[in-house]
Design a protein around this motif. Structure first.
Motif, PDB file in Angstrom:
ATOM      1  N   ASP A 255      -7.098   3.942  -8.380  1.00  0.00           N
ATOM      2  CA  ASP A 255      -6.851   3.789  -6.940  1.00  0.00           C
ATOM      3  C   ASP A 255      -5.786   2.725  -6.689  1.00  0.00           C
ATOM      4  OD1 ASP A 255      -8.893   5.605  -6.557  1.00  0.00           O
ATOM      5  OD2 ASP A 255     -10.405   4.099  -6.035  1.00  0.00           O
ATOM      6  N   HIS A 256      -5.810   1.677  -7.515  1.00  0.00           N
ATOM      7  CA  HIS A 256      -4.847   0.591  -7.331  1.00  0.00           C
ATOM      8  C   HIS A 256      -3.424   1.071  -7.675  1.00  0.00           C
ATOM      9  CE1 HIS A 256      -8.349  -2.506  -7.906  1.00  0.00           C
ATOM     10  NE2 HIS A 256      -8.555  -1.663  -6.926  1.00  0.00           N
ATOM     11  N   VAL A 257      -3.312   1.872  -8.717  1.00  0.00           N
ATOM     12  CA  VAL A 257      -2.005   2.442  -9.075  1.00  0.00           C
ATOM     13  C   VAL A 257      -1.517   3.364  -7.954  1.00  0.00           C
ATOM     14  CG1 VAL A 257      -0.809   3.999 -10.686  1.00  0.00           C
ATOM     15  CG2 VAL A 257      -2.376   2.239 -11.571  1.00  0.00           C
ATOM     16  N   HIS A 258      -2.421   4.206  -7.451  1.00  0.00           N
ATOM     17  CA  HIS A 258      -2.066   5.115  -6.350  1.00  0.00           C
ATOM     18  C   HIS A 258      -1.613   4.334  -5.115  1.00  0.00           C
ATOM     19  CE1 HIS A 258      -4.822   8.499  -8.115  1.00  0.00           C
ATOM     20  NE2 HIS A 258      -3.656   8.415  -8.738  1.00  0.00           N
ATOM     21  N   ALA A 259      -2.295   3.237  -4.841  1.00  0.00           N
ATOM     22  CA  ALA A 259      -1.926   2.422  -3.667  1.00  0.00           C
ATOM     23  C   ALA A 259      -0.506   1.877  -3.821  1.00  0.00           C
ATOM     24  CB  ALA A 259      -2.927   1.289  -3.484  1.00  0.00           C
ATOM     25  N   GLN A 260      -0.169   1.434  -5.038  1.00  0.00           N
ATOM     26  CA  GLN A 260       1.192   0.925  -5.286  1.00  0.00           C
ATOM     27  C   GLN A 260       2.224   2.030  -5.061  1.00  0.00           C
ATOM     28  OE1 GLN A 260       2.099  -2.109  -5.925  1.00  0.00           O
ATOM     29  NE2 GLN A 260       0.147  -3.085  -6.440  1.00  0.00           N
ATOM     30  N   GLN A 261       1.908   3.239  -5.535  1.00  0.00           N
ATOM     31  CA  GLN A 261       2.862   4.346  -5.418  1.00  0.00           C
ATOM     32  C   GLN A 261       3.116   4.691  -3.948  1.00  0.00           C
ATOM     33  OE1 GLN A 261       0.645   7.085  -7.851  1.00  0.00           O
ATOM     34  NE2 GLN A 261       1.711   6.503  -9.746  1.00  0.00           N
ATOM     35  N   ILE A 262       2.042   4.761  -3.174  1.00  0.00           N
ATOM     36  CA  ILE A 262       2.202   5.098  -1.752  1.00  0.00           C
ATOM     37  C   ILE A 262       2.902   3.962  -1.009  1.00  0.00           C
ATOM     38  CG2 ILE A 262       0.947   5.529   0.407  1.00  0.00           C
ATOM     39  CD1 ILE A 262      -0.986   7.236  -1.191  1.00  0.00           C
ATOM     40  N   ALA A 263       2.555   2.735  -1.356  1.00  0.00           N
ATOM     41  CA  ALA A 263       3.171   1.579  -0.687  1.00  0.00           C
ATOM     42  C   ALA A 263       4.682   1.565  -0.899  1.00  0.00           C
ATOM     43  CB  ALA A 263       2.544   0.284  -1.191  1.00  0.00           C
ATOM     44  N   LYS A 273       8.126  -2.345   9.612  1.00  0.00           N
ATOM     45  CA  LYS A 273       8.625  -3.708   9.799  1.00  0.00           C
ATOM     46  C   LYS A 273       8.237  -4.582   8.607  1.00  0.00           C
ATOM     47  CE  LYS A 273       8.142  -7.293  13.351  1.00  0.00           C
ATOM     48  NZ  LYS A 273       7.450  -7.499  14.639  1.00  0.00           N
ATOM     49  N   ASN A 274       6.979  -4.534   8.248  1.00  0.00           N
ATOM     50  CA  ASN A 274       6.582  -5.202   7.003  1.00  0.00           C
ATOM     51  C   ASN A 274       5.293  -4.618   6.460  1.00  0.00           C
ATOM     52  OD1 ASN A 274       4.192  -6.866   7.811  1.00  0.00           O
ATOM     53  ND2 ASN A 274       5.708  -7.660   9.259  1.00  0.00           N
ATOM     54  N   ILE A 275       5.077  -4.885   5.192  1.00  0.00           N
ATOM     55  CA  ILE A 275       3.921  -4.314   4.503  1.00  0.00           C
ATOM     56  C   ILE A 275       3.254  -5.458   3.739  1.00  0.00           C
ATOM     57  CG2 ILE A 275       5.513  -3.474   2.705  1.00  0.00           C
ATOM     58  CD1 ILE A 275       3.581  -1.130   2.302  1.00  0.00           C
ATOM     59  N   LEU A 276       1.945  -5.569   3.865  1.00  0.00           N
ATOM     60  CA  LEU A 276       1.256  -6.652   3.151  1.00  0.00           C
ATOM     61  C   LEU A 276       1.300  -6.375   1.646  1.00  0.00           C
ATOM     62  CD1 LEU A 276      -1.998  -7.333   5.268  1.00  0.00           C
ATOM     63  CD2 LEU A 276       0.187  -8.553   5.312  1.00  0.00           C
ATOM     64  N   PRO A 277       1.371  -7.423   0.830  1.00  0.00           N
ATOM     65  CA  PRO A 277       1.332  -7.199  -0.617  1.00  0.00           C
ATOM     66  C   PRO A 277       0.105  -6.346  -0.983  1.00  0.00           C
ATOM     67  CG  PRO A 277       1.701  -9.518  -0.120  1.00  0.00           C
ATOM     68  CD  PRO A 277       1.409  -8.838   1.184  1.00  0.00           C
ATOM     69  N   VAL A 278       0.308  -5.361  -1.844  1.00  0.00           N
ATOM     70  CA  VAL A 278      -0.792  -4.468  -2.223  1.00  0.00           C
ATOM     71  C   VAL A 278      -1.399  -4.967  -3.533  1.00  0.00           C
ATOM     72  CG1 VAL A 278      -1.428  -2.104  -2.812  1.00  0.00           C
ATOM     73  CG2 VAL A 278       0.272  -2.531  -1.033  1.00  0.00           C
ATOM     74  N   GLU A 279      -2.630  -5.436  -3.464  1.00  0.00           N
ATOM     75  CA  GLU A 279      -3.294  -5.964  -4.665  1.00  0.00           C
ATOM     76  C   GLU A 279      -4.375  -5.029  -5.185  1.00  0.00           C
ATOM     77  OE1 GLU A 279      -4.438 -10.102  -4.696  1.00  0.00           O
ATOM     78  OE2 GLU A 279      -3.207 -10.502  -2.938  1.00  0.00           O
ATOM     79  N   THR A 280      -4.941  -4.217  -4.299  1.00  0.00           N
ATOM     80  CA  THR A 280      -6.047  -3.349  -4.729  1.00  0.00           C
ATOM     81  C   THR A 280      -5.881  -1.945  -4.143  1.00  0.00           C
ATOM     82  OG1 THR A 280      -7.416  -4.312  -2.961  1.00  0.00           O
ATOM     83  CG2 THR A 280      -7.676  -5.235  -5.171  1.00  0.00           C
ATOM     84  N   ASN A 281      -6.863  -1.451  -3.393  1.00  0.00           N
ATOM     85  CA  ASN A 281      -6.826  -0.056  -2.932  1.00  0.00           C
ATOM     86  C   ASN A 281      -6.465   0.079  -1.460  1.00  0.00           C
ATOM     87  OD1 ASN A 281      -9.313  -1.151  -2.055  1.00  0.00           O
ATOM     88  ND2 ASN A 281     -10.254   0.871  -1.977  1.00  0.00           N
ATOM     89  N   ILE A 282      -6.056  -1.023  -0.823  1.00  0.00           N
ATOM     90  CA  ILE A 282      -5.753  -0.979   0.613  1.00  0.00           C
ATOM     91  C   ILE A 282      -4.271  -1.279   0.843  1.00  0.00           C
ATOM     92  CG2 ILE A 282      -6.250  -2.021   2.864  1.00  0.00           C
ATOM     93  CD1 ILE A 282      -9.058  -2.643   1.896  1.00  0.00           C
ATOM     94  N   ILE A 283      -3.685  -0.526   1.769  1.00  0.00           N
ATOM     95  CA  ILE A 283      -2.295  -0.775   2.191  1.00  0.00           C
ATOM     96  C   ILE A 283      -2.345  -1.015   3.693  1.00  0.00           C
ATOM     97  CG2 ILE A 283       0.028   0.199   2.374  1.00  0.00           C
ATOM     98  CD1 ILE A 283      -1.017   2.322   0.217  1.00  0.00           C
ATOM     99  N   ILE A 284      -1.820  -2.141   4.136  1.00  0.00           N
ATOM    100  CA  ILE A 284      -1.690  -2.380   5.578  1.00  0.00           C
ATOM    101  C   ILE A 284      -0.220  -2.649   5.872  1.00  0.00           C
ATOM    102  CG2 ILE A 284      -2.216  -3.957   7.482  1.00  0.00           C
ATOM    103  CD1 ILE A 284      -5.026  -4.257   6.418  1.00  0.00           C
TER     104      ILE A 284
END
Ligand SMILES: *Cc1c(COP(=O)(O)O)cnc(C)c1O
Length: 338
Positions: A255-263, A273-284
């Motif tokens: 899930d963490h790899v998938h989150a990085q790919q989508i981010a 405008k900006n994206i929070l650093p993605v550390e786990t399974n959440i992208i904001i």
């Protein structure tokens, strides 16, 4: 087909999990006679090296029970401004425990030992007694951010020096463990109580567990009953939770790899405008003024992708075990057409 990124609570039990539920041995858990609930509570407590555990219907209930058991009415609970216990538990700290909060503004949901120290009230008759610190790891509103181990240890030291209890809202703790290479035992040694959700990224349909020492969990059983959370043949759902703890932790890495790919795909869009650093399974991420979150969510929905607007200009995407690598690729393709 829709691809549902609104939350990691939307997962359905896998066939193997359903099989574990189907074959569960059950009894009346209010009498303490459900062998599967007992096994789950023991299994989780052993994982963390803690004395005991109690199975509850939700993470809101495990947090609220913990706050109630650690405090007296009119005490003050120290927590981060964005924390779930303050933002999303219906004012339960006030109504269930009769406490007020001291809100600390952290970095993506995380607070420091120095901030905790500064938030503790002096021993003064005008002031509410500070009695509890509650941390959230990973932080939901912080975009799945994780604490550094040293910071949590330093917060423990401050709590020891000032006789405060330390609770962890670990709704997504296993995501942090996997991302940071930490162990459950480390956490068990530092926190007075830990709440973990089985129904979030671990993929069980229902349930959370609260862990602590024996006397704390005995008190928690009283409070759970009073809150209406005593369950009967709960072994059917506990079996799903046990299956999740035994089988669904290591896969969180995917899930963490998938989150990085989508981010990465999201970050390239002009309207971001900006994206929070993605550390786990959440992208904001935050949108610029050209589009509102509701409009973008509606456009994605037409293409079969569900995202969640958490603010007028903010969107949250959550990865989970019902999202496959090919769904991630499909989503990236869709993002590129926007
Ligand atoms: C989901 C969540 C909870 C508990 O939520 P329930 O829906 O009541 O199980 C607690 N804390 C955090 C950070 C959460 O994300």
């Amino acid at each position: 087909m829709t691809i549902d990124f609104r939350s990691d609570t939307v997962t359905r039990p896998t066939p193997a999990m359903l099989e574990a539920m189907h074959s569960a041995k059950v009894g009346d858990d209010v009498f303490g006679e459900d062998p599967t609930v007992n096994a789950l509570e023991q299994y989780a407590a052993d994982m963390f090296g803690m004395e005991a555990g109690i199975f509850c219907p939700s993470g809101t209930m495990t947090n609220q029970i913990a706050i109630k058991c650690h405090t007296q009415p009119s005490d003050e609970v120290i927590c981060e401004k964005q924390s779930h216990i303050y933002q999303y538990e219906g004012g339960g700290i006030a109504s269930n425990a009769g406490c007020q909060v001291k809100l600390v503004e952290g970095d993506r949901g995380r607070i420091t030992a120095a901030q905790v120290l500064a938030a503790i009230n002096p021993n003064d008759i005008h002031k509410a007694p500070s009695s509890l610190v509650s941390l959230e790891n990973t932080s939901n509103r912080g975009g799945g951010s994780c604490y550094e181990w040293e910071e949590m240890e330093a917060i423990r030291q401050v709590c020891n020096q000032h006789h405060l209890k330390l609770h962890l809202d670990g709704a997504r703790l296993f995501n942090a463990l996997v991302a940071k290479n930490q162990t459950t035992r480390q956490y068990g040694a530092v926190f007075d109580s830990i709440s973990i959700c089985l129904s979030k990224s671990l993929g069980a349909p229902v349930g959370s567990i609260l862990l602590g020492n024996k006397s704390f969990i005995t008190q928690a059983r009283r409070v759970r009953k009073r809150f209406g959370g005593g369950m009967r043949q709960a072994g059917y759902i506990a079996a799903a939770g046990l299956y999740a703890l035994q089988n669904h932790i290591q896969r969180l890495k995917e899930d963490h790899v998938h989150a990085q790919q989508i981010a990465r795909a999201v970050a390239q869009k002009k309207f971001v405008k900006n994206i929070l650093p993605v550390e786990t399974n959440i992208i904001i991420f935050e949108l610029n003024d050209s589009i509102t979150a509701a409009t973008l969510v509606a456009r994605l929905k037409e293409k079969g992708v569900l995202w969640y607007a958490i603010d007028v200009h903010k969107i949250r995407i959550v990865l989970h075990l019902d999202i496959t690598a090919s769904m991630v690729q499909q989503t990236i393709d869709i993002i590129q057409t926007l």
